[in-house]
Design an enzyme around this catalytic site. Sequence first.
Site, PDB file in Angstrom:
ATOM      1  CD  GLU A 283      29.277  39.474  35.664  1.00  0.00           C
ATOM      2  OE1 GLU A 283      27.853  39.328  35.233  1.00  0.00           O
ATOM      3  OE2 GLU A 283      29.300  39.835  36.840  1.00  0.00           O
ATOM      4  NE  ARG A 287      26.013  40.647  33.251  1.00  0.00           N
ATOM      5  CZ  ARG A 287      26.008  41.945  33.781  1.00  0.00           C
ATOM      6  NH1 ARG A 287      25.661  42.938  32.901  1.00  0.00           N
ATOM      7  NH2 ARG A 287      26.581  42.211  35.014  1.00  0.00           N
ATOM      8  CG  ASP A 416      25.344  36.740  44.931  1.00  0.00           C
ATOM      9  OD1 ASP A 416      26.393  36.181  44.263  1.00  0.00           O
ATOM     10  OD2 ASP A 416      24.983  37.940  44.467  1.00  0.00           O
ATOM     11  CD  GLU A 556      20.278  41.734  42.756  1.00  0.00           C
ATOM     12  OE1 GLU A 556      20.094  42.908  42.875  1.00  0.00           O
ATOM     13  OE2 GLU A 556      21.142  41.370  42.061  1.00  0.00           O
ATOM     14  CB  THR A 645      21.899  33.931  38.791  1.00  0.00           C
ATOM     15  OG1 THR A 645      22.043  35.221  39.829  1.00  0.00           O
ATOM     16  CG2 THR A 645      23.247  34.302  37.954  1.00  0.00           C
TER      17      THR A 645
END
Length: 657
Positions: A283, A287, A416, A556, A645
């Site tokens: 994360e 981010r 994913d 998404e 992502t």
Amino acid sequence: MYSHPKSDYVSVTLRDQHCRIYSNGKQRRQSCWRKWRQLSRLQRSLITLLSAVLLLCGMVLYPWLMEHWKDHSTEDELDEDDIRGLHPVPQGIKVDHKQTLELKPEEHVPEIQRPEVPILPKPSEMQNKPFPHQRRPPLLQKQDDVSDPQKREKNEGVQEEGERGEKEFISWRGTVIEADQATEAPPSARGKDEPAVSSLDQVEAVREAFRHAWSGYKQFAWGHDELKPLSKSYGDWFGLGLTIIDALDTMWILGLKEEFEEARRWVENDLSFSKNVDVNLFETTIRILGGLLSTYHLTGDDLFLQRAKDLGTRLMPAFNTPSKIPFSDVNIGKGTAHPPRWTTDSTVAEVTSIQLEFRELSRLTGDPRYQKAVDEVMSQVHRLGGKRDGLVPMFINTNSGKFSHRGVFTLGARADSYYEYLLKQWLQGGKKDTHGVPFRLLEDYLQAVEGIKRNLLRQTLPSQLTFVGELSHGRLNPKMDHLVCFLPGTLALGTHNGLPADHMDLALRLIETCHQMYVQMETGLSPEIAHFNLQPRTSRDVEVKPADRHNLLRPETVESLFYLYRFTHNPKYRDWGWNILQNFNKYTRVPSGGYTSISNVCDPVNPGPRDKMESFFLGETLKYLFLLFNDDPQLISLEEFVFNTEAHPLPIWPSAL
Ligand code: DMJ
């Protein structure tokens, strides 16, 4: 003669439109309680004692059982042919087993191949197909028009005179939110003679939404990770101003200069990574590291690169494990790392979706250590047994370096972005694998897409929506996370870069399903997880379980809409995105500032605000919506940038251009 015992309770069964059945269990509970009270004290004590002993045994045995189960999970635990036999590829889906295995990515990029027989019905057929349960959120049926100033004035007047008091406020459990902020019908919903909402208006609506979100964050959560808009407070996860950093490049792209400057000052004066805090490697990488790197590229401001380098270096201890597969958590102040308390496993998606950022950091700083660490992960995962036609399990052990909890395959949570980063690393490096590395990004990606087609695709009844299910020890579970809706965009990006055309065909089908996950809900917002119907006798394609009805403002679907619009220019994708934005405004916008995740997309009267605005709403959702409506394809050109992502654009390496 047997007489039917008189029932001492009445069970009421309710069904809302698409969400699950509820039974009232209250009477049942009362009856059990009565029976319990009828037992003697001795009987009750014995039952209590027995339950306690059983619970204790369960707690003691659980870890042993888990380990035991793991040990028995061998590479060849699945008889692939048997399982394949049980779950045939859906009719009409063309699977080419040989194509991907024989590819040598450095030598050639496959040309666009048009399948002889289309694997899926044409998009126009899909468009015309009626979805019996499709419904628009009630207020979207209004036919307002913001592109015509005269009409706009007139409509506003009507709203003031006729609707104030009736529709101005929607009440949620005592919280009052604004009436629908944007009740424009999308162009496709208008009559032929009515002008469409212009893309300029749509772009402006996203800016307005961003400003509203930002104003809540600024007032009540400044410097903290996330806004809690209802309680007008904040939440801290890592204590690193997550929302500010995640939103930096969005502000730059949206042209919100004042807001950007304010955020920059905070990064310069207040952001410090010298903190005794455990952060999640994945994360923090996607981010914060991703956000700093992309902002550096967009602005050329060295401040962001320096901060990125500091953070990247502090994350490196995560890779000090026996296997070199990183731990999930790292203390960026102390330089120590560890797995979660309950396991020595890491999540496959997490360890394989930090590569774009670390590779870029090496390129910018000239220090190869970052790239070396993440390349090592890719090369190990490339070689591992336990995959199924290129599909990976969800966990990997940091001691052994092997997959654990094998036999479960999903494109949703925990796996994913593994697939997304295979393609995107290949694009980042100029459609080739880095020289000398023992892994093959394109080969693994192509094989995985074949694996999806062969093992996970199904079509619903009655409307034949294509979805990606989950395979668990040979059984297909017909459920799909909203997270999977990144896939249409990724598949389309692949075809745009020369990969097989049937990937695009699949993308077109899947985006239709993701769209249906929104429009079939009463709020017009998707649940976190959808279950799909495969039985001929049921009339509904999509069902939602009570635990899955929440919406976290995730990106998404709008991410995929952005890619599909860029590649096809089909206006329906903008219409769909416009509807989503309006429904976020209608059901998740908090008047004092900010947006909130909600608990129940099936209840437009009480969607159940959760009091949390995730940083990805600003970092991803609003950014992709803005880019979807923006007419300039050069604004973050897909020939020059690849999005990580978390929607932070990183450059395709110059040597590759
Ligand atoms: C984001 O943090 C990223 O997109 C990640 O890959 C998946 N989950 C969230 C958004 O839903």
